[in-house]
Design a protein around this motif. Structure first.
Motif, mmCIF file in Angstrom:
data_model
loop_
_atom_site.group_PDB
_atom_site.id
_atom_site.type_symbol
_atom_site.label_atom_id
_atom_site.label_comp_id
_atom_site.label_asym_id
_atom_site.label_seq_id
_atom_site.Cartn_x
_atom_site.Cartn_y
_atom_site.Cartn_z
ATOM 1 N N ALA A 160 -0.058 -1.014 -5.585
ATOM 2 C CA ALA A 160 -0.935 -0.234 -4.713
ATOM 3 C C ALA A 160 -2.335 -0.176 -5.296
ATOM 4 C CB ALA A 160 -0.388 1.173 -4.525
ATOM 5 N N VAL A 161 -3.331 -0.398 -4.437
ATOM 6 C CA VAL A 161 -4.739 -0.252 -4.801
ATOM 7 C C VAL A 161 -5.289 0.937 -4.026
ATOM 8 C CG1 VAL A 161 -7.033 -1.320 -4.743
ATOM 9 C CG2 VAL A 161 -5.019 -2.723 -5.231
ATOM 10 N N LEU A 162 -5.922 1.863 -4.721
ATOM 11 C CA LEU A 162 -6.494 3.040 -4.068
ATOM 12 C C LEU A 162 -7.979 2.826 -3.842
ATOM 13 C CD1 LEU A 162 -4.713 5.965 -5.972
ATOM 14 C CD2 LEU A 162 -4.020 4.793 -3.861
ATOM 15 N N MET A 163 -8.426 3.193 -2.628
ATOM 16 C CA MET A 163 -9.814 2.982 -2.235
ATOM 17 C C MET A 163 -10.453 4.307 -1.830
ATOM 18 S SD MET A 163 -10.277 -0.369 -2.421
ATOM 19 C CE MET A 163 -11.629 -0.768 -1.298
ATOM 20 N N PRO A 164 -11.670 4.579 -2.272
ATOM 21 C CA PRO A 164 -12.334 5.827 -1.905
ATOM 22 C C PRO A 164 -12.461 5.969 -0.390
ATOM 23 C CG PRO A 164 -13.566 4.659 -3.619
ATOM 24 C CD PRO A 164 -12.505 3.722 -3.130
ATOM 25 N N GLY A 165 -12.186 7.163 0.095
ATOM 26 C CA GLY A 165 -12.352 7.450 1.509
ATOM 27 C C GLY A 165 -11.259 6.929 2.409
ATOM 28 N N LEU A 166 -10.260 6.248 1.849
ATOM 29 C CA LEU A 166 -9.181 5.693 2.659
ATOM 30 C C LEU A 166 -7.815 6.221 2.219
ATOM 31 C CD1 LEU A 166 -10.368 1.997 3.095
ATOM 32 C CD2 LEU A 166 -10.130 3.716 4.895
ATOM 33 N N GLU A 184 9.857 0.406 -7.905
ATOM 34 C CA GLU A 184 9.008 0.668 -9.062
ATOM 35 C C GLU A 184 7.550 0.569 -8.619
ATOM 36 O OE1 GLU A 184 9.698 -1.448 -12.654
ATOM 37 O OE2 GLU A 184 11.872 -1.188 -12.580
ATOM 38 N N LEU A 185 6.811 1.658 -8.755
ATOM 39 C CA LEU A 185 5.429 1.716 -8.278
ATOM 40 C C LEU A 185 4.455 1.426 -9.412
ATOM 41 C CD1 LEU A 185 3.388 2.400 -6.018
ATOM 42 C CD2 LEU A 185 3.579 4.800 -6.727
ATOM 43 N N ARG A 186 3.447 0.606 -9.097
ATOM 44 C CA ARG A 186 2.377 0.324 -10.046
ATOM 45 C C ARG A 186 1.046 0.374 -9.301
ATOM 46 N NH1 ARG A 186 3.736 -5.015 -13.295
ATOM 47 N NH2 ARG A 186 3.140 -5.909 -11.284
ATOM 48 N N PHE A 187 0.155 1.189 -9.807
ATOM 49 C CA PHE A 187 -1.189 1.256 -9.248
ATOM 50 C C PHE A 187 -2.075 0.243 -9.974
ATOM 51 C CE2 PHE A 187 0.553 5.455 -8.361
ATOM 52 C CZ PHE A 187 0.234 5.614 -7.025
ATOM 53 N N ILE A 188 -2.947 -0.429 -9.229
ATOM 54 C CA ILE A 188 -3.839 -1.436 -9.796
ATOM 55 C C ILE A 188 -5.283 -1.042 -9.484
ATOM 56 C CG2 ILE A 188 -4.471 -3.872 -9.836
ATOM 57 C CD1 ILE A 188 -1.698 -4.544 -8.801
ATOM 58 N N GLU A 189 -6.097 -0.972 -10.514
ATOM 59 C CA GLU A 189 -7.515 -0.720 -10.267
ATOM 60 C C GLU A 189 -8.109 -1.864 -9.449
ATOM 61 O OE1 GLU A 189 -9.035 1.887 -14.107
ATOM 62 O OE2 GLU A 189 -9.232 -0.291 -14.162
ATOM 63 N N GLN A 190 -8.979 -1.500 -8.511
ATOM 64 C CA GLN A 190 -9.661 -2.532 -7.731
ATOM 65 C C GLN A 190 -10.509 -3.392 -8.658
ATOM 66 O OE1 GLN A 190 -12.659 -1.183 -5.053
ATOM 67 N NE2 GLN A 190 -12.934 -3.192 -4.093
ATOM 68 N N MET A 191 -10.390 -4.700 -8.512
ATOM 69 C CA MET A 191 -11.079 -5.627 -9.403
ATOM 70 C C MET A 191 -12.169 -6.401 -8.665
ATOM 71 S SD MET A 191 -7.862 -7.118 -11.637
ATOM 72 C CE MET A 191 -6.747 -7.333 -10.236
ATOM 73 N N PRO A 192 -13.157 -6.913 -9.385
ATOM 74 C CA PRO A 192 -14.250 -7.673 -8.755
ATOM 75 C C PRO A 192 -13.822 -9.091 -8.413
ATOM 76 C CG PRO A 192 -14.588 -7.539 -11.120
ATOM 77 C CD PRO A 192 -13.399 -6.672 -10.815
ATOM 78 N N LEU A 193 -12.926 -9.185 -7.431
ATOM 79 C CA LEU A 193 -12.415 -10.490 -7.004
ATOM 80 C C LEU A 193 -12.454 -10.638 -5.489
ATOM 81 C CD1 LEU A 193 -9.369 -10.735 -9.446
ATOM 82 C CD2 LEU A 193 -11.450 -12.122 -9.527
ATOM 83 N N ASP A 194 -13.254 -9.814 -4.823
ATOM 84 C CA ASP A 194 -13.369 -9.909 -3.375
ATOM 85 C C ASP A 194 -14.331 -11.019 -2.988
ATOM 86 O OD1 ASP A 194 -15.330 -8.081 -4.583
ATOM 87 O OD2 ASP A 194 -16.120 -7.899 -2.548
ATOM 88 N N ALA A 195 -14.038 -11.666 -1.879
ATOM 89 C CA ALA A 195 -14.879 -12.785 -1.435
ATOM 90 C C ALA A 195 -16.283 -12.333 -1.078
ATOM 91 C CB ALA A 195 -14.221 -13.466 -0.230
ATOM 92 N N GLN A 196 -16.416 -11.069 -0.664
ATOM 93 C CA GLN A 196 -17.718 -10.562 -0.243
ATOM 94 C C GLN A 196 -18.606 -10.163 -1.410
ATOM 95 O OE1 GLN A 196 -14.538 -9.587 0.483
ATOM 96 N NE2 GLN A 196 -14.602 -8.049 2.081
ATOM 97 N N HIS A 197 -18.036 -10.080 -2.631
ATOM 98 C CA HIS A 197 -18.752 -9.608 -3.823
ATOM 99 C C HIS A 197 -19.340 -8.222 -3.569
ATOM 100 C CE1 HIS A 197 -19.280 -13.627 -6.144
ATOM 101 N NE2 HIS A 197 -18.156 -13.606 -5.466
ATOM 102 N N GLY A 198 -18.535 -7.358 -2.954
ATOM 103 C CA GLY A 198 -18.990 -6.003 -2.661
ATOM 104 C C GLY A 198 -18.495 -4.961 -3.644
ATOM 105 N N TRP A 199 -17.711 -5.388 -4.638
ATOM 106 C CA TRP A 199 -17.148 -4.458 -5.617
ATOM 107 C C TRP A 199 -18.240 -3.783 -6.431
ATOM 108 C CZ3 TRP A 199 -17.440 -4.321 -10.996
ATOM 109 C CH2 TRP A 199 -16.518 -3.503 -11.653
ATOM 110 N N LYS A 200 -18.070 -2.465 -6.650
ATOM 111 C CA LYS A 200 -18.998 -1.715 -7.491
ATOM 112 C C LYS A 200 -18.184 -0.827 -8.422
ATOM 113 C CE LYS A 200 -23.010 -1.549 -4.407
ATOM 114 N NZ LYS A 200 -22.473 -2.550 -3.482
ATOM 115 N N ARG A 201 -18.473 -0.915 -9.708
ATOM 116 C CA ARG A 201 -17.740 -0.141 -10.696
ATOM 117 C C ARG A 201 -17.816 1.359 -10.409
ATOM 118 N NH1 ARG A 201 -16.209 -0.898 -16.204
ATOM 119 N NH2 ARG A 201 -17.052 -3.017 -16.114
ATOM 120 N N ASP A 202 -18.989 1.835 -10.003
ATOM 121 C CA ASP A 202 -19.142 3.279 -9.814
ATOM 122 C C ASP A 202 -18.493 3.776 -8.529
ATOM 123 O OD1 ASP A 202 -20.884 2.247 -7.961
ATOM 124 O OD2 ASP A 202 -22.698 3.123 -8.811
ATOM 125 N N GLY A 203 -17.912 2.880 -7.748
ATOM 126 C CA GLY A 203 -17.252 3.310 -6.523
ATOM 127 C C GLY A 203 -15.747 3.152 -6.549
#
Length: 329
Positions: A160-166, A184-203
């Motif tokens: 599971a990936v958790l996203m702000p506001g969703l 068995e549940l595992r949470f994964i931090e969102q990583m900078p691997l999106d095609a849009q290059h929209g990932w931001k560490r502070d978000g």
């Protein structure tokens, strides 16, 4: 053996079978999808099996994970699994999937020799699932997971990936549900691997945020480093066990020093890290009729040059040009 200059030995092979996917997750790709690899560029079934055989018999690989894109979209998947299960020594085999096609394939995959599955599910709310994935397939994923459990593809792990506001508030609900269902549940931090290059560490929702949320409902006790070994997930016992929950903190708590992975893209490139900016071409060697020993040596040299870490904390870090769907998770 696939050893690098830091003494790490790669025994876990991730094999991307396709870059295509039937979801459009916001943290992975744009709504319109991507320019998929042309069929001639993809490794054939025979080429995939040959590379896995070389990895297992010549290079010390003991674990094989099939990924994508969505690997269930690969027409020859069951046959690939069956042929790899016949290798000596036999590798342990797993599959990372969005779960949509599992209801119809779980039993066949188990019969072919697959050991277990990881299924991506970020929310228990159908409407949030539709927003996150841009597809109305929530129930299909739940049905696929149940089919995997019934087929004996255990343990069924949920990513599971958790996203702000969703879905940032869903961590406790997801854990309670996973315990109830026997997953068995595992949470994964969102990583900078999106095609849009929209990932931001502070978000991003961090591992610390996730644990803080879980502790509003559960008591968490760390398992410790000995039990973790080279696994990417830090695990906690939930309410003194026996259930556990994992957090893969690729960004805020990287585990590069214990990494034991090597990766193959769907078009036959070796990647030493998810965040690598270089690749080594094995497909060309295969198609020029290079012997197994030559292919193995190319692979060894690629892994020998593996960097110390992902570079995420380096101010000069550059996000890889190829998104997660092309790299393989």
């Amino acid at each position: 053996m696939l050893i690098d200059t830091y003494g790490r030995v790669a025994t876990d092979l991730r094999v991307s079978l396709t870059d295509r996917c039937n979801l459009r997750c916001t943290y992975c790709m744009p709504e319109e999808g991507l320019q998929w690899l042309a069929k001639p560029d993809l490794l054939t079934d025979d080429e995939i099996v040959r590379l896995i055989r070389i990895a297992v018999t010549d290079l010390g690989v003991t674990e094989v994970r099939f990924t994508g894109g969505e690997p269930l979209l690969r027409p020859g998947l069951v046959g690939i699994v069956e042929r790899c299960a016949a290798l000596e020594p036999r590798p342990r085999m797993s599959l990372t999937t969005n779960g949509i096609g599992l209801k119809r394939t779980a039993a066949a995959l188990k019969a072919a020799g697959l050991d277990r599955v990881n299924v991506s599910l970020d929310t228990l709310r159908p409407e949030v699932f539709k927003t996150l994935t841009r597809r109305d397939r929530h129930q299909d994923v739940l049905d696929g997971m149940a089919a995997a459990r019934e087929a004996g593809l255990a343990p069924v792990k949920v990513n599971a990936v958790l996203m702000p506001g969703l879905n940032a508030d869903e961590a406790p609900d997801l854990l309670a549900w996973a315990i109830r269902e026997g997953y068995e549940l595992r949470f994964i931090e969102q990583m900078p691997l999106d095609a849009q290059h929209g990932w931001k560490r502070d978000g991003m929702i961090t591992a610390g945020d996730i644990l803080e949320s879980l502790r509003t409902r559960f008591t968490l006790t760390p398992e410790g480093s000995e039990e973790r070994g080279s696994a990417p997930a830090e695990r906690w016992k939930v309410d003194d066990g026996p259930h556990t929950v994992g957090v893969i903190a690729s960004v805020t708590r990287p585990f590069c020093r214990a990494c034991d992975r090597t990766r193959l893209t769907a078009d036959g490139q070796v990647r030493t890290c998810l965040f690598a900016t270089e690749e080594t071409d094995l497909r060309a060697a295969l198609r020029s009729d290079a012997p197994d020993g030559t292919v193995a040596e190319i692979w060894r040299k690629a892994m020998w040059g593996k960097k110390a870490g992902s570079g995420l904390d380096d101010p000069s870090f550059l996000q890889p040009d190829r998104p997660m769907s092309a790299i393989g998770g």
